[in-house]
Every structure is written in C-alpha cells, then in structure tokens.
Design an enzyme around this catalytic site. Structure first.
Site: not given
Length: 257
Positions: A62, A107, A110, A131
């Site tokens: 992100a 992310g 992910e 994170e």
C-alpha cells in the site's frame, strides 16, 4: 493504467505497472479486481499469472503516503476493498500464480499470498510483512494466509518483528513455493502455466476447490469434499477423453466439458 490484463496461449497475465514500486492506492486495487474478473470470464484463459513490469519490485504494498494523508474511515474502506479483490484469486476456479521478481513487501506480498502458487526469482531483494514497523498489522490477508502457509510461530515471529527475508530464506520457510534463477523466471512460469493450460480444466478447478474448501476442515470432511468433487469428473467428456487418450497412448484434447 496501473494494472492490465492480457492473454497469450490460454494464459492470462495480470501485469502490475505503477512505478516506481507498484505501491497501490484505491484505483490500483479497483483495476486489479477488474483485470481478475476479465480473465476469469474469458473461457479461453485456463490459468492466470500475476507479474510485475518493474525489474526491482513485485510490489511494495500500500502507498503509505496515501494512507498517512487519508482519514481512518477512508483507509479502512480501501482495506476492505483489497480484501474482496485479493479473495478473488482463491475463489475463482482458475489457478493463479504469482511470479515474484523483486521486492514483495507488505500488501505486495499479500497479493502473492492470495494467489494459489508463488514462484520467485533468486536475487538480493526482500520478501516480508513489515507493517508492524508502521504501527499497523498485515491487514490484507497476511495475518491469516501466512500462518496457514508456514505455521503460526514462524509467521508471528516474522510479522511481530517486521522482518523481511531473502528469496532463499523465503523458499526455505515455505513463503514461496519454488525458487528459480532470475533469468529463467519468465520462461519457467510460462512453462508451468502452459502445462496447466493444456490440462483438463474441470479437473484442475475441482482440485483447487477441494484443496481450498477442505484443507482447514477435519480430515473426514475434507475427504467427503474430495469425493464430491471427483464424482462429476467420471461423467464428464474430459474424464472420458483423458482415460481414452491414456489407453490409446496419445495426448488428450480437453474441451472443458
């Protein structure tokens, strides 16, 4: 566009292209969802590969600047959208393969975790879920998919320290399923995808469903799911073709029926 969908020889390619690091915002996630839906609805596509146009990054995850400038409700709404989009990789019948060629962090990793298979290139880049170093947690599937992949203790150690690892270590831990020389990644992924694309689509889809639906259930329930998925294949044209081809010592020609 930051995400595009293309096809070649029954292989669908989702290409991430948001320089410099494929960090994603809401538009990126929406485009990723649209690309997935496009390839899933294309009957000529038998397998989907998620790849990056960058030489250094698969995806850095992100866009932190975007998160920092947005309010909590906006950020939570985008994360919920990402959950829905990433979940599609496992929910569709077609096998999804992440071709990891560079940094896959937060992310970005992910996205790869949401795919069915992860094939990575050797190199000096990093893979992980850092994170916690931002005061957050891996919120687009990481806390659930990584422990299922490598075990609770190992996953917790990585996530709570924010540690990222080399591709070699990721392969040793099981964070990626296969590691190949960097110069061979594109050809290797294409070869794997081509093998799947030539296979029996009904059987491949049934195998994927049996694994996803059964692996976290008690063994008896999983075995029943396996039987339920197998039964229709015996009555399918592809099943008859596969067995006939074996007996006739020829290559089968599957039609997905």
């Amino acid at each position: 566009m930051a995400v595009t969908a293309t096809t070649e020889d029954r292989i669908g390619y989702i290409t991430l292209d948001r320089p410099p690091a494929n960090s994603y915002d809401r538009t990126f996630i929406e485009e990723l969802g649209a690309a997935t839906d496009q390839l899933d609805s294309d009957d000529d596509v038998r397998v989907i590969v998620v790849r990056s146009s960058s030489e250094k990054f698969f995806s850095a995850g992100a866009d932190v600047k975007n998160f920092a400038e947005s309010d909590a409700d906006t950020n939570n709404d985008m994360v919920r959208l990402a959950h829905r989009v990433f979940d599609r990789f496992g929910a569709i019948d077609k096998l999804t393969i992440a071709a990891i060629n560079g940094h896959a962090l937060g992310g970005g990793y992910e996205i790869a975790l949401a795919c069915d298979v992860r094939i990575a290139a050797e190199g000096r880049y990093r893979i992980g879920l850092p994170e916690v170093t931002l005061g957050l947690l891996p919120g687009t599937g990481g806390t659930q998919r990584l422990p299922r992949l490598i075990g609770r203790g190992r996953a917790l150690l990585l996530m709570t320290t924010g540690t990222s690892v080399t591709p070699d270590e990721a392969a040793r831990l099981g964070m990626v399923d296969r590691l190949v020389p960097a110069e061979e990644l594109t050809d290797h992924v294409r070869e794997v995808a081509s093998t799947i694309a030539r296979g029996a689509p009904l059987a491949i889809a049934a195998t994927k469903r049996a694994v996803h639906r059964g692996v976290d259930r008690p063994l008896a329930e999983g075995l029943q799911i396996e039987l339920d998925e197998l039964a229709p294949l015996f009555g399918s044209e592809d099943g008859a073709e596969g067995m006939a081809a074996f007996l006739e010592k020829r290559s089968p020609e599957y039609q997905g029926r």
